[in-house]
Design a protein around this motif. Structure first.
Motif, PDB file in Angstrom:
ATOM      1  N   PRO A  64     -19.677 -39.066   6.987  1.00 21.55           N
ATOM      2  CA  PRO A  64     -19.611 -37.609   7.160  1.00 21.55           C
ATOM      3  C   PRO A  64     -18.531 -37.182   8.149  1.00 21.55           C
ATOM      4  O   PRO A  64     -17.839 -36.182   7.928  1.00 21.55           O
ATOM      5  CB  PRO A  64     -21.016 -37.256   7.677  1.00 21.55           C
ATOM      6  N   LYS A 105     -15.250 -34.992   7.306  1.00 19.69           N
ATOM      7  CA  LYS A 105     -14.986 -33.787   8.101  1.00 19.69           C
ATOM      8  C   LYS A 105     -13.541 -33.763   8.594  1.00 19.69           C
ATOM      9  O   LYS A 105     -12.874 -32.718   8.574  1.00 19.69           O
ATOM     10  CB  LYS A 105     -15.954 -33.735   9.283  1.00 19.69           C
ATOM     11  N   TYR A 148     -23.521 -34.111  -5.551  1.00 22.90           N
ATOM     12  CA  TYR A 148     -24.331 -34.642  -4.450  1.00 22.90           C
ATOM     13  C   TYR A 148     -25.030 -35.943  -4.819  1.00 22.90           C
ATOM     14  O   TYR A 148     -25.236 -36.808  -3.962  1.00 22.90           O
ATOM     15  CB  TYR A 148     -25.347 -33.589  -3.998  1.00 22.90           C
ATOM     16  N   MET A 152     -18.750 -29.682   0.656  1.00 24.83           N
ATOM     17  CA  MET A 152     -19.114 -29.823   2.064  1.00 24.83           C
ATOM     18  C   MET A 152     -19.642 -28.520   2.649  1.00 24.83           C
ATOM     19  O   MET A 152     -20.272 -28.522   3.702  1.00 24.83           O
ATOM     20  CB  MET A 152     -17.919 -30.326   2.881  1.00 24.83           C
ATOM     21  N   GLN A 153     -19.387 -27.412   1.977  1.00 22.43           N
ATOM     22  CA  GLN A 153     -19.905 -26.133   2.459  1.00 22.43           C
ATOM     23  C   GLN A 153     -21.210 -25.747   1.781  1.00 22.43           C
ATOM     24  O   GLN A 153     -22.018 -25.021   2.355  1.00 22.43           O
ATOM     25  CB  GLN A 153     -18.866 -25.029   2.231  1.00 22.43           C
ATOM     26  N   SER A 154     -21.406 -26.241   0.564  1.00 19.88           N
ATOM     27  CA  SER A 154     -22.597 -25.834  -0.184  1.00 19.88           C
ATOM     28  C   SER A 154     -23.783 -26.769   0.025  1.00 19.88           C
ATOM     29  O   SER A 154     -24.851 -26.550  -0.534  1.00 19.88           O
ATOM     30  CB  SER A 154     -22.270 -25.744  -1.682  1.00 19.88           C
ATOM     31  N   ALA A 155     -23.619 -27.811   0.823  1.00 19.72           N
ATOM     32  CA  ALA A 155     -24.746 -28.713   1.123  1.00 19.72           C
ATOM     33  C   ALA A 155     -24.493 -29.395   2.460  1.00 19.72           C
ATOM     34  O   ALA A 155     -23.365 -29.437   2.954  1.00 19.72           O
ATOM     35  CB  ALA A 155     -24.922 -29.750   0.023  1.00 19.72           C
ATOM     36  N   ASP A 156     -25.559 -29.921   3.043  1.00 12.35           N
ATOM     37  CA  ASP A 156     -25.470 -30.614   4.325  1.00 12.35           C
ATOM     38  C   ASP A 156     -25.197 -32.094   4.063  1.00 12.35           C
ATOM     39  O   ASP A 156     -26.111 -32.866   3.761  1.00 12.35           O
ATOM     40  CB  ASP A 156     -26.776 -30.433   5.102  1.00 12.35           C
ATOM     41  N   ILE A 157     -23.917 -32.470   4.160  1.00 13.82           N
ATOM     42  CA  ILE A 157     -23.532 -33.860   3.924  1.00 13.82           C
ATOM     43  C   ILE A 157     -24.201 -34.782   4.942  1.00 13.82           C
ATOM     44  O   ILE A 157     -24.570 -35.921   4.638  1.00 13.82           O
ATOM     45  CB  ILE A 157     -22.001 -34.018   3.994  1.00 13.82           C
ATOM     46  N   GLY A 158     -24.382 -34.261   6.165  1.00 11.35           N
ATOM     47  CA  GLY A 158     -25.019 -35.063   7.212  1.00 11.35           C
ATOM     48  C   GLY A 158     -26.428 -35.487   6.835  1.00 11.35           C
ATOM     49  O   GLY A 158     -26.854 -36.607   7.137  1.00 11.35           O
ATOM     50  N   LYS A 159     -27.166 -34.594   6.154  1.00  9.60           N
ATOM     51  CA  LYS A 159     -28.530 -34.944   5.751  1.00  9.60           C
ATOM     52  C   LYS A 159     -28.530 -36.020   4.668  1.00  9.60           C
ATOM     53  O   LYS A 159     -29.409 -36.888   4.649  1.00  9.60           O
ATOM     54  CB  LYS A 159     -29.261 -33.692   5.261  1.00  9.60           C
ATOM     55  N   GLN A 170     -27.946 -39.173   6.557  1.00  8.65           N
ATOM     56  CA  GLN A 170     -29.148 -39.562   7.300  1.00  8.65           C
ATOM     57  C   GLN A 170     -30.200 -40.163   6.367  1.00  8.65           C
ATOM     58  O   GLN A 170     -30.834 -41.177   6.690  1.00  8.65           O
ATOM     59  CB  GLN A 170     -29.731 -38.354   8.030  1.00  8.65           C
TER      60      GLN A 170
END
Length: 317
Positions: free
Chosen positions: A22, A26, A70, A200-207, A210
């Motif tokens: 991520p 970024k 995703y 990357m704006q329409s979802a939380d890549i970090g989640k 994780q």
């Protein structure tokens, strides 16, 4: 397998298991990167495309399934953390990044045709008459070139090491002259850059990352538990074989009471594990106990044979 020419290399042969993906994505976003990331894994190939810092496409192609967006990113994160994966990053022009995106999400009309068996003029005539948009992919085991078309008219060429769609054949057509060259015919639909979503704006890549990390931790725990169980079974089997060897040796030299002495001393001296110190204690105590029921010659012969047997089992694993 996804066949694409290499653009200008940014990073090659990176182990993504050692990368915070991520954070890496970024940085590519913040730098306005255009190009693609290629993930090669034993399970398949993944492509992630950026256009002016927007993550516009993610695709994973396995042997039996294709994932996009995703789902593809989640799968790539899982495989990256599992190891046995390599990552290459190639820079492209904005236009070429969009063309690659359209190509990957288009339709394969013909695949793996030997170029020498194809009537190229007739094929290009069909492109023009049908006003097809897409590309011809010409490739060998080591080289790939693309010839893009829009509405039946040639747009340009893309080959290894280029970042732009070129207007002259050059290297692209030289691939067609290589022995064993093959051709794929792919159709695509045009894409409006202004409406392309940034994943990357329409979802939380970090989640997603994780979740992949948590899944990897669960798998590692399961693997460790399974390895521990397997080791435990192997240790138990080894102890049983060892006791059988020691018992039979003792009974041959000092009679049935020798087997009882082995059982008793084995549990006392080697209960904590089959260690060198444990065996030393075992043989010392067994020798003392055996000399109460048998002569020293028989006992010493028994102990020597036991020690040879233990060494033999250790070498055999």
């Amino acid at each position: 397998m996804i066949l694409l020419p290499r653009g200008i290399p940014v990073k090659e042969k990176v182990d993504p298991a050692k990368v915070n993906l991520p954070e890496a994505l970024k940085k590519l976003k913040e730098s306005g990167f255009s190009g693609y990331l290629r993930f090669d894994t034993p399970q398949g190939v993944g492509i992630v495309i950026f256009e002016q810092g927007k993550l516009i496409s993610a695709l994973f192609e396995g042997e039996r399934h294709v994932l996009i967006a995703y789902d593809a990113l989640a799968r790539l994160f899982e495989l990256a953390l599992a190891g046995s994966c390599t990552l290459d990053i190639f820079r492209l022009s904005n236009e070429l990044a969009m063309s690659i995106h359209a190509l990957l999400h288009g339709e394969v009309l013909y695949r793996g045709q030997e170029l020498k068996l194809i009537d190229i003029k007739a094929l290009l005539g069909q492109f023009k008459s049908d006003q097809l948009s897409g590309c011809l992919r010409i490739y060998t085991a080591e080289h790939v070139a693309l010839i893009f078309y829009r509405d039946g008219n040639p747009l340009g060429f893309f080959h290894d090491g280029s970042t732009e769609i070129e207007t002259t054949p050059g290297t692209s057509m030289s691939v067609a002259r290589l022995p064993g060259a093959k051709i794929d015919v792919l159709s695509s639909k045009g894409n409006d850059v202004s409406v392309m979503a940034d994943l990357m704006q329409s979802a939380d890549i970090g989640k997603l990352w994780q979740k992949a990390q948590e899944q990897r931790q669960r798998l590692q725990k399961q693997e460790q538990e399974e390895a521990s169980r397997t080791q435990g079974f192997a240790e138990q089997e080894r102890r049983q074989r060892l006791v059988a060897l020691l018992r039979s040796t003792a009974e041959r030299h000092v009679g049935k009471i020798g087997g009882s002495l082995v059982d008793k001393e084995f549990e006392r001296s080697l209960a904590a594990g089959l260690t060198e110190a444990g065996f030393t204690t075992f043989f010392d105590n067994l020798g003392k106990a055996a000399k109460l029921v048998a002569g020293p010659t028989a006992v010493n012969t028994m102990l020597d044979e036991m020690k040879r047997g233990v060494r033999g089992m250790a070498k055999a694993g």
